[in-house]
Design an enzyme around this catalytic site. Structure first.
Site, short mmCIF file in Angstrom:
data_model
loop_
_atom_site.label_atom_id
_atom_site.label_comp_id
_atom_site.label_asym_id
_atom_site.label_seq_id
_atom_site.Cartn_x
_atom_site.Cartn_y
_atom_site.Cartn_z
N THR A 208 0.85 -1.19 0.00
CA THR A 208 0.00 0.00 0.00
C THR A 208 0.88 1.24 0.00
O THR A 208 1.99 1.22 0.53
CB THR A 208 -0.94 0.03 1.22
OG1 THR A 208 -1.76 1.21 1.14
CG2 THR A 208 -0.18 0.04 2.53
N GLY A 209 0.37 2.30 -0.56
CA GLY A 209 1.03 3.60 -0.47
C GLY A 209 0.48 4.42 0.69
O GLY A 209 0.91 5.55 0.91
N LYS B 166 -3.08 2.94 6.56
CA LYS B 166 -3.45 1.53 6.51
C LYS B 166 -2.41 0.67 7.24
O LYS B 166 -2.75 -0.29 7.93
CB LYS B 166 -3.57 1.04 5.06
CG LYS B 166 -4.77 1.55 4.32
CD LYS B 166 -4.79 0.93 2.93
CE LYS B 166 -5.95 1.40 2.10
NZ LYS B 166 -5.98 0.74 0.79
N GLU C 124 -4.44 -3.75 -11.05
CA GLU C 124 -5.75 -3.96 -10.44
C GLU C 124 -6.71 -4.48 -11.50
O GLU C 124 -7.10 -3.76 -12.41
CB GLU C 124 -6.28 -2.67 -9.82
CG GLU C 124 -7.52 -2.92 -8.99
CD GLU C 124 -7.92 -1.75 -8.12
OE1 GLU C 124 -9.12 -1.43 -8.11
OE2 GLU C 124 -7.05 -1.18 -7.45
N ASP D 261 -8.39 -4.55 -0.51
CA ASP D 261 -9.22 -3.77 -1.42
C ASP D 261 -10.52 -3.49 -0.68
O ASP D 261 -11.00 -4.32 0.09
CB ASP D 261 -9.48 -4.51 -2.72
CG ASP D 261 -9.92 -3.56 -3.82
OD1 ASP D 261 -9.43 -2.41 -3.87
OD2 ASP D 261 -10.78 -3.95 -4.64
N ALA D 262 -11.05 -2.31 -0.91
CA ALA D 262 -12.23 -1.89 -0.17
C ALA D 262 -13.13 -1.05 -1.06
O ALA D 262 -12.70 -0.54 -2.09
CB ALA D 262 -11.82 -1.09 1.06
N GLY E 6 -11.79 10.40 1.54
CA GLY E 6 -12.74 9.72 0.67
C GLY E 6 -14.18 9.99 1.04
O GLY E 6 -14.60 11.14 1.21
N TYR E 7 -14.95 8.93 1.21
CA TYR E 7 -16.38 9.02 1.47
C TYR E 7 -16.71 9.26 2.94
O TYR E 7 -17.89 9.32 3.30
CB TYR E 7 -17.08 7.73 1.00
CG TYR E 7 -16.97 7.51 -0.49
CD1 TYR E 7 -17.77 8.20 -1.38
CD2 TYR E 7 -16.05 6.60 -1.01
CE1 TYR E 7 -17.69 8.00 -2.74
CE2 TYR E 7 -15.95 6.38 -2.38
CZ TYR E 7 -16.76 7.09 -3.24
OH TYR E 7 -16.67 6.89 -4.59
N HIS F 4 -14.10 -1.26 8.66
CA HIS F 4 -14.20 -2.46 7.84
C HIS F 4 -12.84 -3.12 7.68
O HIS F 4 -12.72 -4.34 7.72
CB HIS F 4 -14.83 -2.12 6.48
CG HIS F 4 -14.16 -0.99 5.76
ND1 HIS F 4 -14.03 0.28 6.29
CD2 HIS F 4 -13.58 -0.93 4.54
CE1 HIS F 4 -13.40 1.06 5.43
NE2 HIS F 4 -13.12 0.35 4.37
#
Length: 178
Positions: free
Chosen positions: A6-7, A11, A32, A63-64, A138-139, A163
């Protein structure tokens, strides 16, 4: 030692909460694949990264996505693309028109060590609301869980219900049994 591809340093910090300090970040841009299945995407990335980085230590890829009930789970695995092209405000405008604003974030953590390929999933339910809060990314400003958007939560509050955290907890339990 597990290599987490991951970058995103956030995370990695979250993974270390579940896996102690046995996590090393690898910034590798795997291919991907296009799929409606988060597990397929993450597992493909883990296998590719394992091979391309020498195959000496196990690899973890996650992945999410945000899955909105009223629109058949859209954007799901395409969440990053939708955020980049439409933006969070437009996703909210889409959801705002719906009577059912239930959604959930889902994450799949994929592990690959050259022989074993395993996936672990986690989800957090919520409701889409008008943007609120200054935190997260993000969201997060439009995703409410138990009265607060993820953008209104501290990192600790968000990680406690995330999550990704739920998927990592399952992975950590499995790893402890190995």
């Amino acid at each position: 030692m597990i290599r987490f591809v991951t970058g995103n340093e956030g995370k990695v910090r979250e993974a270390r909460e579940y896996l102690n300090d046995d996590v090393r970040q690898i910034d590798y841009d795997y291919t991907e694949v296009q799929s409606d299945d988060l597990a397929e995407i993450a597992l493909h990335g883990a296998r590719e990264a394992f091979e391309e980085t020498g195959g000496e230590e196990p690899i973890v890829v996650d992945d999410a996505g945000l899955f909105i009930d009223a629109v058949g789970g859209f954007p799901g695995p395409y969440s990053a693309y939708v955020e980049d092209t439409l933006g969070v405000e437009r996703v909210w405008q889409l959801a705002e028109r719906e009577e059912n604003r239930r959604a959930h974030f889902r994450c799949v953590v994929a592990y690959y060590d050259g022989e074993n390929a395993e996936t672990f999933s986690g989800a957090v339910p919520g409701t889409l609301v008008a943007p609120r809060g200054d935190g997260g990314f993000g969201y997060d400003p439009i995703f409410e869980h138990e009265g607060k958007t993820l953008a209104e939560m501290s990192t600790e509050e968000k990680n406690a219900i995330s999550h990704r955290g739920r998927a990592l907890a399952k992975f950590a339990d499995w790893l402890a049994e190995q």
